[in-house]
Design an enzyme around this catalytic site. Structure first.
Site, PDB file in Angstrom:
ATOM      1  CG  HIS A 188      -2.159  -0.760   1.087  1.00  0.00           C
ATOM      2  ND1 HIS A 188      -2.788  -1.395   2.129  1.00  0.00           N
ATOM      3  CD2 HIS A 188      -2.922  -1.004   0.003  1.00  0.00           C
ATOM      4  CE1 HIS A 188      -3.871  -1.988   1.692  1.00  0.00           C
ATOM      5  NE2 HIS A 188      -3.977  -1.772   0.417  1.00  0.00           N
ATOM      6  CB  CYS A 488      -3.237  -5.670 -16.498  1.00  0.00           C
ATOM      7  SG  CYS A 488      -3.731  -7.311 -15.957  1.00  0.00           S
TER       8      CYS A 488
END
Length: 563
Positions: A188, A488
Site C-alpha cells: 500500500h 496489466c
C-alpha cells in the site's frame, strides 16, 4: 559526523530528491513490566475503548486524506481496528493471564499469521494490522503514538516501515522522499507514494544504522539508490538526472507506438469508478484493468444489480469510446468475502479464488455480468471488454465465455496468471477473444515466491528469464489464434521491461496512470525490430540481472533517463 554511504533498495516511486532526514517515530512495544490481567473483563473493555479511539483517529484522518485511494485505505484500517475476530483474540489472551499490551500483541500476531496464510489482498493488510497494534499499545502505555513527526521543513522520511495510514496523509510539499528498510514493490505504501508523486525506495537495508545525527539524504526512487550524507556532487548528479528525465519525457503524448509506428495501447489500472474519472483525465487510451473486487470487499452483503450497474456505467462514461477492461470478481480465499465464505482451506492461495469462487457462487457472477451488460447499454459508445481471473484450463475458459456471451457481452477474455494458462495459451484462447497477463501473480506462481514477502523481491522481478518464457508462450498462443495479448501487472509500467514485452508480442500495456508518459517515451525511441532483439537477449540470459543489462546495452542511451 555521519559518513557518506551508498545503499541500494527497490525503487517503487520514480523521481529524485535530497534533503534533511526526518525519522519516523518507532513503535514503543510491549510493557515488559506490566502485571498479568487480574480482571480480564475490565481489561478487555479497556482495550476495546482504546481500539475504538484508534479507529476514530484513523477515520478522522480519512476526512483529511489527499485522495480517494488514501481515504479508502484509512477507512479500511479503521474498520480493522474494531474487527470482532481481533477483539475476541485479545479477550482470549487476557483470560490466559496476559497483560493488556501483551494480549494485544499476541492477538495481533495470531491474526496476522492468518492473513499471511490467506495471501493476496489480505496479506497486504498485515502492515495495517501492525499499525493498529502499535497505536493501541502506545495509548495503553500513555506514550506517543508511532508515526511521522511534525515537519518544519521539507524532509526525507526514514522508517523501518511506513504504515499506509501515515502515507495516506503525507503532504507532498513537505515530504521530499520516503526510505524504508522493509516493505515491497506492491505494498500500500509503495502504491500511495507513487500516486502522490513522492520518490520512494523500500528494502533499503541498513539505512537506520547508517544515520547519525540525522544527516541529509539523497534518493533516486527509480533505481532505489539512497545516499547517506551525499556530497554536493551527488546532489548535482541527482538534479541532472531529474533534468534529463524531464527532457526525455518532453513531447510524450498521444497513442502509444514504437519509432516505426507499431501501435501499442497504453492503458490505466484502476480500482474504483472514482479512479476511472481521474485516470480518464490522463493522456492514455483507456483502462486495461478495472479491479472490480474493490466494490465487493469490506461489506456484509454483495452489491446488488443496480449498484453495480451504476458503478460500471460511471467508469464507462469517464472513458467515453476508449477501451475499458473489467476483471470480474477476483476474490475468495485470498480476499475473503463474508457473504461468500466457502469454508476453511489448507492452502487458500491455491484454493477456490477468482473464477473458482464464481463457479461455486454463480449468482454473484451472473449479477455482475448482467450489470456490465446494462452499463454497456447505458453507454453505447463504450468499448467494454470483460475478463475472468485465475483461469487455468480450457473448461474454465469455455465456461466463462459461454456465460459472459449469454449475458450479451461481446469482448470476453481471461487472465493469464498461472504457468498452466501460459503453457496452454493457444487452447485457452480458442475459447475467448483476448488474454491479459497478470505479471505479479504469474511471477509469484512461476517462481514459487510470495509476492508479499519483501525478502523474495528479487525472485519476483519481471526480468526473471523463467517469467519471460511464460509470457513468450502466452504471446505465441495469441499469434497462433490471432487474439490480442495485454499485460496489466507491474512489469507493464517499467519502460525497459515494456520494450521486451512488446518484442515478445504484447499488444497493450496497463499500468498506474503516472507511468504512462515514461513508457510511451521509451517506445518512441525504439523500433519493433529492436524490441524483438531485446526480447531474444532477455530470454537467453542466465539471470534477471543479465537480462536487464542485455536490454539496456541494445537500448537508446536516453532510455536510462526514463528509468
Amino acid at each position: 559526523m555521519t559518513e557518506r554511504v551508498v545503499l541500494h533498495g527497490i525503487g517503487v516511486s520514480a523521481g529524485t530528491a535530497s534533503g534533511p532526514v526526518a525519522v519516523v517515530t518507532p513503535a514503543v512495544g510491549i510493557d515488559q513490566y506490566e502485571p498479568a490481567s487480574a480482571d480480564p473483563e475490565a481489561d478487555g473493555q479497556r482495550v476495546r475503548d482504546v481500539l475504538g479511539e484508534v479507529a476514530s483517529s484513523l477515520s478522522n484522518r480519512a476526512e483529511h486524506a489527499n485522495s480517494k485511494a488514501s481515504k479508502d485505505v484509512l477507512l479500511a484500517t479503521a474498520n480493522l481496528a474494531t474487527d470482532r475476530g481481533l477483539i475476541r483474540g485479545v479477550d482470549k489472551e487476557l483470560k490466559k493471564g496476559a497483560g493488556v499490551t501483551k494480549a494485544v500483541h499476541d492477538a495481533v500476531e495470531l491474526y496476522a499469521g492468518k492473513l499471511r496464510k490467506l495471501g493476496g489482498y489480505m496479506a497486504e493488510r498485515v502492515t495495517d494490522l501492525y499499525d493498529i497494534r502499535d497505536r493501541a499499545t502506545a495509548r495503553l502505555r500513555n506514550l506517543p503514538e508511532p508515526g511521522v513527526p511534525a515537519l518544519d521543513e521539507p524532509s526525507i522520511l526514514v522508517a523501518h516501515d511506513l504504515a499506509p495510514a501515515e502515507t495516506a496523509t503525507l503532504d507532498p510539499e513537505m515530504v521530499l522522499g520516503i526510505v524504508t528498510e522493509a516493505g515491497g514493490a506492491t505494498s500500500h505504501t509503495a502504491i500511495l507514494a507513487a500516486q502522490l508523486g513522492i520518490p520512494a525506495a523500500v528494502q533499503v537495508k541498513g539505512v537506520s544504522n547508517a544515520i547519525v545525527d540525522e544527516p541529509r539524504l539523497a534518493i533516486d526512487g527509480s533505481t532505489g539508490q539512497v545516499i547517506v550524507a551525499p556530497t554536493d556532487e551527488d546532489v548535482a548528479d541527482l538534479d541532472e538526472r531529474s533534468r534529463r528525465r524531464a527532457a526525455a519525457l518532453e513531447g510524450s503524448a498521444g497513442a502509444g507506438q514504437t519509432r516505426d509506428g507499431y501501435g501499442v495501447k497504453l492503458l490505466a489500472n484502476i480500482g474504483t469508478a472514482d479512479d476511472a474519472v481521474k485516470a480518464a483525465g490522463h493522456d492514455l487510451e483507456g483502462s486495461g484493468l478495472f479491479r472490480s473486487e474493490f466494490l465487493f470487499l469490506d461489506r456484509d452483503s454483495a452489491p446488488g444489480l443496480e449498484e453495480q450497474t451504476e458503478t460500471y456505467t460511471k467508469a464507462l462514461q469517464a472513458f467515453g469510446d476508449r477501451r475499458v477492461v473489467v476483471r470480474t470478481l477476483d476474490a475468495g480465499a485470498d480476499k475473503p468475502l463474508s457473504f461468500a465464505d466457502l469454508g476453511e482451506e489448507e492452502n487458500p492461495a491455491l484454493g477456490r479464488r477468482g473464477l473458482r469462487l464464481s463457479q461455486a457462487r454463480e449468482d454473484l457472477l451472473d449479477t455482475q455480468l448482467q450489470a456490465l451488460a446494462n452499463a454497456a447499454a447505458n453507454v453505447p459508445e463504450a468499448e467494454l471488454w470483460v475478463m475472468a481471473p485465475m483461469v487455468a484450463t480450457v473448461e474454465e475458459a469455455q465456461w466463462f465465455a459461454e456465460r459472459a456471451r449469454a449475458a450479451g457481452l461481446k469482448q470476453v477474455g481471461i487472465m493469464v496468471e498461472t504457468p498452466a494458462a501460459a503453457i496452454r495459451a493457444t487452447h485457452l484462447l480458442e475459447q475467448v477473444d483476448f488474454a491479459s497477463i497478470g505479471t505479479n501473480d504469474l511471477s509469484q506462481y512461476t517462481m514459487a515466491a510470495d509476492r508479499m514477502e519483501g525478502e523474495l523481491a528479487a525472485l519476483l522481478s519481471p526480468w526473471q528469464p523463467a517469467v519471460l518464457a511464460m509470457i513468450r508462450e502466452t504471446c505465441r498462443g495469441g499469434k497462433t489464434t490471432n487474439k490480442p495479448i495485454g499485460v496489466c501487472g507491474e512489469a507493464g509500467g517499467d519502460p525497459a521491461a515494456a520494450l521486451v514485452l512488446v518484442g515478445l508480442g504484447v499488444k497493450s500495456l496497463s499500468m498506474a496512470p503516472g507511468k504512462v508518459n515514461a513508457v510511451r517515451a521509451a517506445l518512441a525511441l525504439h523500433d519493433l525490430e529492436t524490441c524483438q532483439k531485446m526480447a531474444e537477449e532477455a530470454l537467453d540470459a542466465r539471470t534477471a540481472a543479465e537480462a536487464r543489462e542485455a536490454v539496456l546495452a541494445l537500448a537508446d542511451p536516453v532510455l536510462k533517463d526514463l528509468l
